[in-house]
Design an enzyme around this catalytic site. Sequence first.
Site, short mmCIF file in Angstrom:
data_model
loop_
_atom_site.label_atom_id
_atom_site.label_comp_id
_atom_site.label_asym_id
_atom_site.label_seq_id
_atom_site.Cartn_x
_atom_site.Cartn_y
_atom_site.Cartn_z
N LYS A 38 0.88 -1.16 -0.03
CA LYS A 38 0.05 -0.09 0.05
C LYS A 38 0.80 1.23 -0.15
O LYS A 38 1.39 1.65 0.95
CB LYS A 38 -0.93 0.03 1.19
CG LYS A 38 -2.03 1.03 1.13
CD LYS A 38 -1.58 2.20 1.66
CE LYS A 38 -2.82 3.33 1.43
NZ LYS A 38 -2.12 4.91 1.12
N GLY A 81 6.40 5.37 8.76
CA GLY A 81 5.23 6.76 8.65
C GLY A 81 5.07 7.20 10.15
O GLY A 81 5.97 7.52 10.74
N SER A 82 3.98 7.92 10.43
CA SER A 82 3.71 8.63 11.75
C SER A 82 3.29 7.56 12.70
O SER A 82 2.90 6.51 12.69
CB SER A 82 2.45 9.53 11.27
OG SER A 82 1.27 8.79 11.47
N GLY A 115 1.31 4.23 13.16
CA GLY A 115 1.83 3.15 13.71
C GLY A 115 0.98 2.39 14.99
O GLY A 115 0.95 1.20 14.72
N GLU A 171 8.80 2.07 11.55
CA GLU A 171 9.95 3.02 11.64
C GLU A 171 8.96 4.30 11.59
O GLU A 171 8.22 4.73 10.60
CB GLU A 171 10.63 2.92 10.35
CG GLU A 171 11.95 3.84 10.58
CD GLU A 171 11.87 5.23 9.79
OE1 GLU A 171 11.20 5.91 10.64
OE2 GLU A 171 12.40 5.11 8.73
N CYS A 228 13.29 11.09 7.15
CA CYS A 228 12.90 10.63 8.48
C CYS A 228 14.10 10.77 9.49
O CYS A 228 13.78 10.93 10.54
CB CYS A 228 12.59 9.07 8.54
SG CYS A 228 13.70 8.12 7.52
N GLU A 275 7.90 16.13 15.26
CA GLU A 275 8.67 16.10 14.23
C GLU A 275 7.66 16.99 13.06
O GLU A 275 6.39 16.83 12.86
CB GLU A 275 8.60 14.84 13.46
CG GLU A 275 8.93 14.51 12.24
CD GLU A 275 9.19 13.16 11.86
OE1 GLU A 275 10.34 12.66 11.33
OE2 GLU A 275 8.20 12.33 12.03
#
Length: 494
Positions: free
Chosen positions: A189, A242-243, A247, A265, A300, A398
């Site tokens: 995806k 991703g975020s 997650g 991650e 990242c 972030e």
Amino acid sequence: MLDTDKITKLRKAPVPPALHLIDGKARAASDDATLPVISPLDGRELTTMARGTASDGEAAIAAARAAFDDGRWSGLAPSARKKILLKWADLIEAHALELAVLGVRNNGTEIGMALKAEPLSAAATIRYYAEAIDKIYGEIAPTAPGTLGLVHREPVGVVGVIVPWNFPLMIGAWKLGPALAAGNTVVLKPAETASLTLRRIADLALEAGIPAGVFNVVLGEGAVVGEAISLSMAVDVIVFTGSGPVGRRLMENAAKSNLKRVYLELGGKSPNIVFADAPDLDEAVKVSANGIFRNSGQVCIAGSRLLVQREIHDAFVQKLQAFSEKMVVGDPLDPATQAGAINSARQLEQNLSFVEQARSGGRQVIGGQRLLEETGGYFMQPTIVTGVEASDPLAQREVFGPVLAVIPFDTEAEAIAIANGTDYGLAAAVWTRDLSRAHRMIAAIRAGVVHVNTYGGSDLSVPLGGVKQSGNGHDKSLHAFDKYLDLKTAWIKL
């Protein structure tokens, strides 16, 4: 040397609507719905893509499950999978410029970086894992006489791969390479705002000989397609970059379904620490600037917190400002550009809101403006914010944009405390001549990777992963296979 004539031709080429790839066939969404694909270069519609439904996700999972269970891929000798994967890597490399330009039109990364970091990196990664898979052995346990203990390594099954928009091919390959080399099947995806290149390399995978059903791609929104993958009882592992909120959602859904393993991650707020005894301050300025402003900060591991020892703070910031003001921000398909577009209008708005919050809180802002608004694209000045406190939102959250928080420090102990004072732990850097200090800092900083007198440099030979809320598990290196291979013990009485 980049072929500018070919880049010009490719940037004008029409982009056909992107469809799912399920069981080896291109498919529209089950309800024929589509999403517009907006280019960050000019804010215009580039093409459309299928807006995946839960049933599309389920169809892809069913295809992957059937392909794994019948052994059409996992049943091949490792050397046979290796041959196909190497051909796939060759095809990606052969189409590298086409893929790089398509990716730039889709997500805005400057072409010089995109070519190297996306298709060429992806090809190298797939080759690395293809070459490794026929060199992964089982084990013989040291048992008592009369028994034999064998440890087999077997593919886990169906892997759900969910990747972000900043470097879709590079990060995608970090997951696809070892997952497929190990014999698993995949449902991928991509991010809504950067799906086109991953969808294209899926066609190249079929051309290379990867059987239908082994590599499936479902396009659309994470809240729909990602949700279906994470709740599926037929998916064995999810890997995600991703975020943090997403997650957490994936882990919750894994618990609600079949307790599938979830490897995450989740980004970071990485400290880049410059001591007064740094071996080359001009080099530290250059590398620090590139570590946050290249790809417009959409990295990242970006060094988004700059910790500078107080005695050199003002001089270092002056040099940094001078360097950043010379950086060329603009058309990412121009080889002279050093920082391209922000991925989306939403991301640009978020970046600017962080800057405004810092400014209203009394912090000093250098840069921080939207650029080239007349183009319709999403561009932003490299931004340096000084006077930042370690507890400020800009030092804790972030941003994922070209916004650098600068924090002064006095002592080594203070630098360590500030560096470790966030929820994240992905990357860090230390600039010092003192070898003993470098080793102390490496030991003390809680991060998955610590650079010394550089920032961002590594290759496939070493793992990348985070601690704390930057995630778990590792991409890159042979350690990545740990996510995609199960251990099975055979205990034999002789």
